[in-house]
Design a protein around this motif. Structure first.
Motif, PDB file in Angstrom:
ATOM      1  N   GLY A 178      10.263 -23.716  70.451  1.00 25.17           N
ATOM      2  CA  GLY A 178      10.232 -22.592  69.609  1.00 25.17           C
ATOM      3  C   GLY A 178      11.624 -23.208  68.408  1.00 25.17           C
ATOM      4  O   GLY A 178      11.406 -22.832  67.253  1.00 25.17           O
ATOM      5  N   LEU A 179      12.684 -23.191  69.186  1.00 26.21           N
ATOM      6  CA  LEU A 179      13.789 -23.536  68.669  1.00 26.21           C
ATOM      7  C   LEU A 179      14.058 -24.687  67.712  1.00 26.21           C
ATOM      8  O   LEU A 179      14.309 -24.615  66.500  1.00 26.21           O
ATOM      9  CB  LEU A 179      15.235 -23.407  69.647  1.00 26.21           C
ATOM     10  CG  LEU A 179      15.492 -22.131  70.299  1.00 26.21           C
ATOM     11  CD1 LEU A 179      16.416 -22.223  71.330  1.00 26.21           C
ATOM     12  CD2 LEU A 179      15.960 -20.941  69.158  1.00 26.21           C
ATOM     13  N   ALA A 208      11.162 -26.136  66.376  1.00 26.54           N
ATOM     14  CA  ALA A 208      10.668 -26.022  65.241  1.00 26.54           C
ATOM     15  C   ALA A 208      11.219 -24.954  64.125  1.00 26.54           C
ATOM     16  O   ALA A 208      11.198 -25.535  62.936  1.00 26.54           O
ATOM     17  CB  ALA A 208       9.267 -25.315  65.622  1.00 26.54           C
ATOM     18  N   ARG A 209      11.935 -24.290  64.554  1.00 30.66           N
ATOM     19  CA  ARG A 209      12.838 -23.445  63.796  1.00 30.66           C
ATOM     20  C   ARG A 209      13.843 -24.196  62.813  1.00 30.66           C
ATOM     21  O   ARG A 209      14.028 -24.118  61.599  1.00 30.66           O
ATOM     22  CB  ARG A 209      13.620 -22.182  64.292  1.00 30.66           C
ATOM     23  CG  ARG A 209      14.351 -21.300  63.574  1.00 30.66           C
ATOM     24  CD  ARG A 209      14.666 -20.214  64.391  1.00 30.66           C
ATOM     25  NE  ARG A 209      13.723 -19.172  64.947  1.00 30.66           N
ATOM     26  CZ  ARG A 209      13.935 -18.192  65.587  1.00 30.66           C
ATOM     27  NH1 ARG A 209      15.134 -17.773  65.733  1.00 30.66           N
ATOM     28  NH2 ARG A 209      13.202 -17.428  66.000  1.00 30.66           N
ATOM     29  N   PHE A 210      14.384 -25.052  63.734  1.00 31.50           N
ATOM     30  CA  PHE A 210      15.632 -25.622  63.110  1.00 31.50           C
ATOM     31  C   PHE A 210      15.201 -26.844  62.406  1.00 31.50           C
ATOM     32  O   PHE A 210      15.936 -27.432  61.572  1.00 31.50           O
ATOM     33  CB  PHE A 210      16.554 -26.020  64.387  1.00 31.50           C
ATOM     34  CG  PHE A 210      17.188 -24.930  64.981  1.00 31.50           C
ATOM     35  CD1 PHE A 210      17.400 -23.768  64.476  1.00 31.50           C
ATOM     36  CD2 PHE A 210      17.604 -25.212  66.253  1.00 31.50           C
ATOM     37  CE1 PHE A 210      17.953 -22.913  65.047  1.00 31.50           C
ATOM     38  CE2 PHE A 210      18.244 -24.082  67.005  1.00 31.50           C
ATOM     39  CZ  PHE A 210      18.505 -22.850  66.147  1.00 31.50           C
ATOM     40  N   ALA A 235      13.174 -27.054  60.207  1.00 27.80           N
ATOM     41  CA  ALA A 235      12.912 -26.485  58.791  1.00 27.80           C
ATOM     42  C   ALA A 235      14.102 -26.497  57.978  1.00 27.80           C
ATOM     43  O   ALA A 235      14.055 -26.219  56.865  1.00 27.80           O
ATOM     44  CB  ALA A 235      11.971 -25.075  58.777  1.00 27.80           C
ATOM     45  N   ALA A 237      16.051 -15.059  62.131  1.00 30.86           N
ATOM     46  CA  ALA A 237      16.298 -16.627  62.095  1.00 30.86           C
ATOM     47  C   ALA A 237      17.559 -17.137  61.176  1.00 30.86           C
ATOM     48  O   ALA A 237      18.280 -17.902  61.517  1.00 30.86           O
ATOM     49  CB  ALA A 237      15.021 -17.448  61.502  1.00 30.86           C
ATOM     50  N   HIS A 238      17.667 -16.287  59.946  1.00 34.41           N
ATOM     51  CA  HIS A 238      18.772 -16.812  59.135  1.00 34.41           C
ATOM     52  C   HIS A 238      19.950 -16.615  59.677  1.00 34.41           C
ATOM     53  O   HIS A 238      21.166 -17.305  59.572  1.00 34.41           O
ATOM     54  CB  HIS A 238      18.643 -16.097  57.887  1.00 34.41           C
ATOM     55  CG  HIS A 238      18.739 -14.511  57.919  1.00 34.41           C
ATOM     56  ND1 HIS A 238      19.923 -14.016  57.845  1.00 34.41           N
ATOM     57  CD2 HIS A 238      17.865 -13.474  58.020  1.00 34.41           C
ATOM     58  CE1 HIS A 238      19.827 -12.646  57.996  1.00 34.41           C
ATOM     59  NE2 HIS A 238      18.449 -12.413  58.029  1.00 34.41           N
ATOM     60  N   VAL A 275      20.906 -19.424  62.262  1.00 34.74           N
ATOM     61  CA  VAL A 275      21.499 -20.652  61.636  1.00 34.74           C
ATOM     62  C   VAL A 275      22.763 -20.450  61.094  1.00 34.74           C
ATOM     63  O   VAL A 275      23.547 -21.292  61.116  1.00 34.74           O
ATOM     64  CB  VAL A 275      20.480 -20.904  60.272  1.00 34.74           C
ATOM     65  CG1 VAL A 275      20.966 -21.638  59.349  1.00 34.74           C
ATOM     66  CG2 VAL A 275      19.004 -21.176  60.800  1.00 34.74           C
TER      67      VAL A 275
END
Length: 210
Positions: free
Chosen positions: A21-22, A24-26, A28, A113-114, A117
């Motif tokens: 999951g992490l 996939a998030r990163f 992007a 999520a933001h 980051v």
């Protein structure tokens, strides 16, 4: 201002689905690059050597060596790699121990999520970052000066056994650790407490009722 190359990340979590999951998030995020994953301490130390990450995103709750202990090992072996804790735990003790172990930031897993980051970006460039929900706990950790507070729970367990006269091999057997790991913990305990000899360690343990 975006840096010249993406921030190289090492994901350290013992749950493959969480790592997926992490990642996939990163993936992007154009300024982040996952260069390695690890599910335990040994894998993490190996990946840190081979993948050359800028930052290790560290979970606390892992089987065997936990994230706080592993953070301390990273600080000693890879001081150039920043460590950011990503955890579900928001209690003061975890925050205090993470900060003392060398983590530059602490973010809760339920953060947007933001925010995660942003935390990565700030910690990677040398700043500190803590979720607003635990900022007060960071202040509490930074103002605590009692020597006993500098020890991790695992180090306290080992110090207790040292105080009872157990040798490294015996401690390793009781705690299901390697002798080398116990030796490392013993050295860290002495360094943190400013203590040299066995007698002083025992005296400290007795005075602090360990």
């Amino acid at each position: 201002m975006m840096q010249a190359h993406p921030i190289r990340l090492l994901l350290i979590n013992d749950h493959p689905l969480v790592r997926d999951g992490l990642r996939a998030r990163f993936d992007a995020a154009p300024n982040l690059q996952v260069v390695g994953e690890a599910g335990n301490a040994q894998e993490a130390l190996t990946r840190a050597k081979t993948a050359s990450p800028d930052l290790a995103l560290m979970d606390i709750s892992m089987r065997g060596t936990n994230g706080i202990e592993l953070t301390a090992q990273f600080r000693e072996q890879f001081p150039h790699i920043a460590v950011l804790i990503l955890s579900m735990h928001d209690n003061a003790e975890y925050v205090r121990q993470a900060v003392r172990a060398g983590a530059r930031g602490y973010v809760l897993k339920d953060a947007p999520a933001h925010e995660i980051v942003t935390a990565i970006e700030r910690v990677a460039r040398g700043d500190a970052y803590y979720s607003a929900a635990i900022a007060a706990r960071v202040v509490q950790a930074s103002t605590s000066h009692a020597p006993i507070d500098s020890l991790t729970p695992r180090e306290r367990e080992i110090l207790t056994r040292i105080a009872h006269g157990l040798a490294n091999k015996q401690i390793a057997t009781e705690m299901d650790l390697s002798v080398r790991t116990v030796e490392t913990h013993r050295l860290n305990i002495k360094r943190k407490l400013g203590i040299e000899g066995q007698a002083e360690l025992i005296k400290f343990a007795v005075e602090n009722r360990l």
